[in-house]
Design an enzyme around this catalytic site. Structure first.
Site, PDB file in Angstrom:
ATOM      1  CB  ILE A  14      19.168  19.634  22.656  1.00 30.20           C
ATOM      2  CG1 ILE A  14      20.430  19.250  23.426  1.00 30.20           C
ATOM      3  CG2 ILE A  14      17.961  19.664  23.604  1.00 30.20           C
ATOM      4  CD1 ILE A  14      20.780  20.173  24.584  1.00 30.20           C
ATOM      5  CG  HIS A  15      15.756  15.808  18.858  1.00 35.50           C
ATOM      6  ND1 HIS A  15      14.760  14.874  18.940  1.00 35.50           N
ATOM      7  CD2 HIS A  15      16.918  15.136  19.087  1.00 35.50           C
ATOM      8  CE1 HIS A  15      15.294  13.676  19.193  1.00 35.50           C
ATOM      9  NE2 HIS A  15      16.594  13.818  19.292  1.00 35.50           N
ATOM     10  CB  ALA A  16      10.738  18.510  20.149  1.00 33.64           C
TER      11      ALA A  16
END
Length: 85
Positions: A14-16
């Protein structure tokens, strides 16, 4: 209360960018939405909470929806995770 568990398949976890979209989607619902990884748990409607979990590929998260529109909120969140993570 509705709940589901999802294992992250995205190589970046889960990235920005998708986390921001996830929070935006969660804010559409009146229900309380929480996300948990292991013993860490927090508000799915807050970007710092989502990013603070540091979820990597292969790790599982649990999402809980509790409130008036919990059925729709849980369904939408599960669909979002399947399409984006």
């Amino acid at each position: 209360m509705k709940e589901f568990t999802y294992t992250i398949t995205d190589p970046q976890g889960i990235h920005a960018r998708p986390a921001g979209l996830l929070v935006k989607e969660a804010k559409k619902y009146a229900s309380s939405l929480t996300i948990a990884k292991g013993s860490k748990k927090g508000d799915l409607k807050k970007i710092f909470t989502v990013m603070g979990l540091g979820v990597k590929q292969g790790e599982s998260i649990t999402v809980q929806a509790d409130g008036a529109d919990e059925e729709a909120a849980a369904s939408a969140m599960e669909t979002f995770f399947k399409e984006n993570f």
